[in-house]
Design a protein around this motif. Structure first.
Motif, PDB file in Angstrom:
ATOM      1  N   ALA A  45       0.831  -1.207   0.000  1.00  0.00           N
ATOM      2  CA  ALA A  45       0.000   0.000   0.000  1.00  0.00           C
ATOM      3  C   ALA A  45       0.867   1.258   0.000  1.00  0.00           C
ATOM      4  CB  ALA A  45      -0.936  -0.002   1.206  1.00  0.00           C
ATOM      5  N   ILE A  46       1.870   1.303   0.854  1.00  0.00           N
ATOM      6  CA  ILE A  46       2.735   2.485   0.953  1.00  0.00           C
ATOM      7  C   ILE A  46       3.563   2.651  -0.316  1.00  0.00           C
ATOM      8  CG2 ILE A  46       4.630   3.575   2.222  1.00  0.00           C
ATOM      9  CD1 ILE A  46       1.916   3.550   3.743  1.00  0.00           C
ATOM     10  N   SER A  47       4.084   1.557  -0.842  1.00  0.00           N
ATOM     11  CA  SER A  47       4.847   1.607  -2.085  1.00  0.00           C
ATOM     12  C   SER A  47       3.994   2.125  -3.235  1.00  0.00           C
ATOM     13  CB  SER A  47       5.394   0.215  -2.406  1.00  0.00           C
ATOM     14  OG  SER A  47       6.065   0.223  -3.634  1.00  0.00           O
ATOM     15  N   THR A  48       2.750   1.659  -3.313  1.00  0.00           N
ATOM     16  CA  THR A  48       1.833   2.121  -4.357  1.00  0.00           C
ATOM     17  C   THR A  48       1.529   3.601  -4.181  1.00  0.00           C
ATOM     18  OG1 THR A  48       0.848  -0.071  -4.552  1.00  0.00           O
ATOM     19  CG2 THR A  48      -0.440   1.772  -5.390  1.00  0.00           C
ATOM     20  N   ALA A  49       1.276   4.021  -2.956  1.00  0.00           N
ATOM     21  CA  ALA A  49       0.965   5.426  -2.691  1.00  0.00           C
ATOM     22  C   ALA A  49       2.148   6.334  -3.038  1.00  0.00           C
ATOM     23  CB  ALA A  49       0.565   5.606  -1.232  1.00  0.00           C
ATOM     24  N   LEU A  50       3.354   5.893  -2.759  1.00  0.00           N
ATOM     25  CA  LEU A  50       4.539   6.692  -3.061  1.00  0.00           C
ATOM     26  C   LEU A  50       4.834   6.729  -4.554  1.00  0.00           C
ATOM     27  CD1 LEU A  50       6.994   5.664  -0.216  1.00  0.00           C
ATOM     28  CD2 LEU A  50       5.966   7.917  -0.570  1.00  0.00           C
ATOM     29  N   VAL A 134      -5.276   4.481   3.934  1.00  0.00           N
ATOM     30  CA  VAL A 134      -5.065   3.064   3.659  1.00  0.00           C
ATOM     31  C   VAL A 134      -6.301   2.310   4.148  1.00  0.00           C
ATOM     32  CG1 VAL A 134      -3.610   1.041   4.080  1.00  0.00           C
ATOM     33  CG2 VAL A 134      -2.565   3.321   3.902  1.00  0.00           C
ATOM     34  N   VAL A 135      -6.868   1.493   3.255  1.00  0.00           N
ATOM     35  CA  VAL A 135      -8.077   0.733   3.576  1.00  0.00           C
ATOM     36  C   VAL A 135      -7.853  -0.744   3.298  1.00  0.00           C
ATOM     37  CG1 VAL A 135      -9.609   2.697   3.133  1.00  0.00           C
ATOM     38  CG2 VAL A 135      -9.110   1.087   1.280  1.00  0.00           C
ATOM     39  N   LYS A 136      -8.774  -1.543   3.811  1.00  0.00           N
ATOM     40  CA  LYS A 136      -8.670  -2.993   3.701  1.00  0.00           C
ATOM     41  C   LYS A 136      -8.755  -3.485   2.256  1.00  0.00           C
ATOM     42  CE  LYS A 136     -11.058  -7.080   5.369  1.00  0.00           C
ATOM     43  NZ  LYS A 136     -12.242  -7.546   6.075  1.00  0.00           N
ATOM     44  N   ASP A 137      -9.772  -3.004   1.507  1.00  0.00           N
ATOM     45  CA  ASP A 137      -9.962  -3.526   0.151  1.00  0.00           C
ATOM     46  C   ASP A 137     -10.657  -2.515  -0.758  1.00  0.00           C
ATOM     47  OD1 ASP A 137     -12.737  -3.724   0.720  1.00  0.00           O
ATOM     48  OD2 ASP A 137     -12.471  -5.741   1.493  1.00  0.00           O
ATOM     49  N   ARG A 138     -10.878  -2.916  -2.009  1.00  0.00           N
ATOM     50  CA  ARG A 138     -11.452  -2.009  -3.012  1.00  0.00           C
ATOM     51  C   ARG A 138     -12.873  -1.573  -2.678  1.00  0.00           C
ATOM     52  NH1 ARG A 138      -9.019  -5.649  -7.606  1.00  0.00           N
ATOM     53  NH2 ARG A 138     -10.833  -6.836  -7.011  1.00  0.00           N
ATOM     54  N   ALA A 164      -4.212  -1.183  -4.780  1.00  0.00           N
ATOM     55  CA  ALA A 164      -5.084  -0.436  -5.682  1.00  0.00           C
ATOM     56  C   ALA A 164      -5.173   0.994  -5.163  1.00  0.00           C
ATOM     57  CB  ALA A 164      -6.464  -1.064  -5.752  1.00  0.00           C
ATOM     58  N   LEU A 165      -4.907   1.957  -6.047  1.00  0.00           N
ATOM     59  CA  LEU A 165      -4.882   3.363  -5.670  1.00  0.00           C
ATOM     60  C   LEU A 165      -6.048   4.082  -6.331  1.00  0.00           C
ATOM     61  CD1 LEU A 165      -3.231   5.709  -4.310  1.00  0.00           C
ATOM     62  CD2 LEU A 165      -2.149   6.005  -6.538  1.00  0.00           C
ATOM     63  N   TYR A 166      -6.829   4.806  -5.531  1.00  0.00           N
ATOM     64  CA  TYR A 166      -7.995   5.552  -6.005  1.00  0.00           C
ATOM     65  C   TYR A 166      -7.777   7.032  -5.737  1.00  0.00           C
ATOM     66  CZ  TYR A 166     -10.448   1.079  -6.189  1.00  0.00           C
ATOM     67  OH  TYR A 166     -10.821  -0.194  -6.488  1.00  0.00           O
ATOM     68  N   LEU A 167      -8.004   7.860  -6.747  1.00  0.00           N
ATOM     69  CA  LEU A 167      -7.933   9.308  -6.603  1.00  0.00           C
ATOM     70  C   LEU A 167      -9.343   9.876  -6.669  1.00  0.00           C
ATOM     71  CD1 LEU A 167      -5.073   8.411  -7.639  1.00  0.00           C
ATOM     72  CD2 LEU A 167      -4.876  10.691  -8.575  1.00  0.00           C
ATOM     73  N   VAL A 168      -9.556  11.038  -6.048  1.00  0.00           N
ATOM     74  CA  VAL A 168     -10.886  11.621  -6.014  1.00  0.00           C
ATOM     75  C   VAL A 168     -11.392  12.003  -7.409  1.00  0.00           C
ATOM     76  CG1 VAL A 168     -10.813  12.437  -3.641  1.00  0.00           C
ATOM     77  CG2 VAL A 168     -10.013  13.924  -5.466  1.00  0.00           C
ATOM     78  N   ASN A 169     -10.489  12.173  -8.367  1.00  0.00           N
ATOM     79  CA  ASN A 169     -10.917  12.532  -9.715  1.00  0.00           C
ATOM     80  C   ASN A 169     -11.402  11.328 -10.528  1.00  0.00           C
ATOM     81  OD1 ASN A 169      -8.596  11.176 -10.483  1.00  0.00           O
ATOM     82  ND2 ASN A 169      -7.506  12.996 -11.156  1.00  0.00           N
ATOM     83  N   GLY A 170     -11.382  10.142  -9.917  1.00  0.00           N
ATOM     84  CA  GLY A 170     -11.877   8.945 -10.580  1.00  0.00           C
ATOM     85  C   GLY A 170     -10.790   8.013 -11.088  1.00  0.00           C
ATOM     86  N   LEU A 171      -9.560   8.483 -11.181  1.00  0.00           N
ATOM     87  CA  LEU A 171      -8.463   7.645 -11.656  1.00  0.00           C
ATOM     88  C   LEU A 171      -8.199   6.516 -10.669  1.00  0.00           C
ATOM     89  CD1 LEU A 171      -6.112   7.316 -13.748  1.00  0.00           C
ATOM     90  CD2 LEU A 171      -4.725   8.605 -12.124  1.00  0.00           C
ATOM     91  N   THR A 172      -7.995   5.331 -11.213  1.00  0.00           N
ATOM     92  CA  THR A 172      -7.652   4.160 -10.401  1.00  0.00           C
ATOM     93  C   THR A 172      -6.416   3.516 -11.006  1.00  0.00           C
ATOM     94  OG1 THR A 172      -9.982   3.788  -9.912  1.00  0.00           O
ATOM     95  CG2 THR A 172      -8.487   1.972  -9.468  1.00  0.00           C
TER      96      THR A 172
END
Length: 184
Positions: A45-50, A134-138, A164-172
């Protein structure tokens, strides 16, 4: 051996780490990923966020940044730099998990609070991870972003434990970027 050989770093980061000290650049402190201590349960999760910022090179101040940028241009490679004195923080998110959609155990927490680091790097950690939940799942990520008051937070990103990374603009997006640095 992997750390000494800078295995897993992007080309620009590796070149800066190998070359700047011998060239007399004294304010280079290291790469972001080299000072973060991340519990193994949160590594992906942290690696994906970075993302690519895991390789960002940190300088004490802006004075020697131009020399490093010129070096990267000369070598025709990509790199990113954070001078500590130039960071402009948008602020961290503070959430009340009791008000979040889903169960309280489904939201793990704010990414910047899930990692350990030396205190002098707090601004960088807040900048890169202070607005990442950071959350448990999609399904929890989607439920969190569907709430109107959650969606209005500027810069909010939600990442799952599976990357899985979610942005408020809809990008995943899915997948980490050079997470081996954090694993070390």
């Amino acid at each position: 051996q992997a750390e000494k050989g800078l295995t897993g770093y992007a080309d620009g980061a590796r070149l800066l780490l190998q070359s700047m000290k011998p060239m007399g650049v004294n304010s280079l402190l290291g790469a972001v990923g080299s000072f973060l201590l991340v519990p193994s349960a949160y590594e992906l999760a942290i690696s994906t966020a970075l993302g690519e910022y895991v390789d960002t090179i940190i300088f004490k101040d802006s004075a020697e940044v131009d020399k490093s940028l010129d070096f990267l241009i000369e070598k025709k490679t990509r790199g990113s730099i954070f001078p500590l004195d130039a960071i402009n923080l948008p602020g961290s998110i503070r959430i009340d998990q009791r008000k979040a959609p889903g169960g309280q155990d489904e939201i793990i927490g704010i990414a910047s609070e899930l990692v350990k680091y030396p205190p002098e790097y707090r601004d960088i950690v807040d900048l890169l991870l202070g607005q990442v939940i950071v959350v448990k799942d999609r399904s929890v990520a989607r439920a969190l972003l569907s709430g109107s008051n959650w969606r209005s937070l500027p810069g909010l990103r939600v990442v799952t434990l599976t990357g899985a990374l979610y942005l408020v603009n809809g990008l995943t997006a899915v997948g980490s970027s050079r997470g081996g640095i954090l694993s070390r």
